[in-house]
Design an enzyme around this catalytic site. Structure first.
Site: not given
Ligand code: CAA
Length: 384
Positions: A163, A368
């Site tokens: 975006t 997002e």
């Molecule tokens: N806050 C802080 N730390 C976080 C967190 C949060 N909300 N979520 C995860 N973490 C940390 C975890 O604690 C972990 O750290 P440690 O190893 O120290 O414990 C690390 O990050 C990895 O986390 P996970 O093991 O939970 O990761 P995962 O591979 O299982 O993924 C997920 C989790 C929630 C699926 C994540 O990958 C996710 O949110 N995916 C979607 C991504 C997204 O939203 N993309 C949108 C793109 S941007 C966009 O769209 C913008 C635009 O142009 C409009």
């Protein structure tokens, strides 16, 4: 508990409503059809102080709270979700990320003009580059690399569905610095679009939010100075997750606006259109639809405002922002489809606006963090 908006909140809501009606409504159908980026509207939003709403005034922002941001996002999204996504990305993903985690020099150099939305009289906004061809929901699987070369990093890779891709001057880019460390090997960098090796590819031809400009961005041996890394080494994934938690409040409010916009149009039409000898609002089939729409829109609004309030109170809002996003986006999709149905044949043509709202609603269930990702976040939080 108090459900009353303050005088200041009401003023911001009213300013956003006027802006949407006066500046966004004219030409919205044409911009959608021609996929024209609403630059003029964004420049005016910047003048209103809405491109850096929550940023401290010392960095060029308006110093408003997140509740104000939700109210403004709803009003603008009722009319033009292409304008509001640009506003949301700049406010939540770019300005907030830099203000929360950038150092003083980064804030002076980048945040201040980004929060103002202009520099040297021209548009100056940002974009958030996390998604890749093979790293959408699975965001830790970053393929873009940032090789540590001592005083700089060498950035290579491709980012998708960005975006503000061509309109932004500044990119916040997530990239893998040390693959062996998994998510802890990811860093976030401030990259300027006009640096050598940055290529903006063709604009995506989308189903909805067609005025917003969405591109693939490629990096070939881009030299990124060390001082442009955000936070400590390895902080990039946490930076992205924490920033996205606030971004999700923005997109939830965008979805809320699409839903309430569709609902208001359905109410208006049902008061005007007659069938079987009376206005269709007097038919129970229509009234039940309107009642369900009103209830879901109100529930979405309360979830958005609760998430915003938690953020403003300094509480953890990861759970509430995901709840707001999944519920509001599903409400937007459902409400917009029902609004088209209430309009019958007129709903299927462009000048009644609801078909555009229906197309725009879909992306709120995807970007997002998809609805499925929000359920992962919610599921993990409630089972902790
Ligand atoms: N806050 C802080 N730390 C976080 C967190 C949060 N909300 N979520 C995860 N973490 C940390 C975890 O604690 C972990 O750290 P440690 O190893 O120290 O414990 C690390 O990050 C990895 O986390 P996970 O093991 O939970 O990761 P995962 O591979 O299982 O993924 C997920 C989790 C929630 C699926 C994540 O990958 C996710 O949110 N995916 C979607 C991504 C997204 O939203 N993309 C949108 C793109 S941007 C966009 O769209 C913008 C635009 O142009 C409009």
């Amino acid at each position: 508990m108090n459900f009353q908006l303050s005088e200041e909140h009401l003023m911001i809501q009213s300013a956003a409503r006027d802006f949407a009606r006066n500046e966004c409504l004219p030409g919205v159908i044409e911009r959608d059809e021609l996929q024209r980026f609403p630059k003029e509207q964004i420049m005016k939003l910047a003048e209103l102080g809405f491109m850096g709403m929550m940023v401290d005034p010392q960095y060029g922002g308006s110093g408003m709270d997140t509740v104000s941001y939700v109210l403004a996002m709803e009003e603008i999204s009722k009319i033009d979700a292409s304008v509001s996504v640009c506003m949301s990305v700049n406010n939540s993903l770019v300005c907030w990320g830099l203000e929360a985690y950038g150092n003083e020099e980064q804030k002076q150099k980048y945040l201040t003009p980004l929060a103002q939305g202009t520099k040297d009289g021209d548009l100056y906004i940002g974009a958030f580059l996390l998604s890749e061809p093979e790293a959408g929901s699975d965001a830790t699987s970053q393929r873009t690399t940032a090789e540590d070369k001592g005083d700089h990093y060498l950035l290579n890779g491709t980012k998708n569905w960005i975006t503000n891709g061509s309109s932004a001057s500044v990119y916040l880019v997530m990239a893998q610095t040390d693959e062996g460390k998994g998510s802890k090997g990811i860093n976030a960098f401030i990259v300027e679009k006009n640096w050598p090796g940055v290529t903006v590819s063709a604009k995506e031809n989308k189903l909805g939010i067609r005025g917003s400009d969405t591109h693939t961005i490629m990096f070939t041996d881009v030299v990124v100075p060390k001082e442009n890394r955000i936070g400590e080494d390895g902080f990039g994934f946490k930076f992205a997750m924490k920033t996205l938690a606030g971004g999700r409040i923005g997109i939830a409010s965008q979805a809320l606006g699409i839903a309430s916009g569709a609902f208001e149009l359905a109410v208006k039409y049902s008061k005007e259109r007659k069938a079987f000898g009376k206005e269709i609002m007097h038919h129970q089939a229509i009234q039940f639809k309107l009642a369900d729409m009103a209830t879901k829109v109100e529930a979405a609004r309360l979830l958005c405002l609760k998430a915003a309030w938690e953020k403003d109170q300094g509480k953890d809002y990861t759970l509430s922002s995901s709840m707001a996003k999944v519920f509001s986006s599903e409400t937007a999709m459902w409400t917009a489809i029902e609004a088209v149905q209430v309009h019958g044949g007129y709903g299927f043509v462009k000048e009644y606006h609801v078909e555009r709202l229906m197309r725009d609603a879909k992306i709120t269930q995807i970007y997002e963090g998809t609805s499925e990702v929000q359920r992962i976040v919610i599921g993990r939080a409630i089972l902790q």
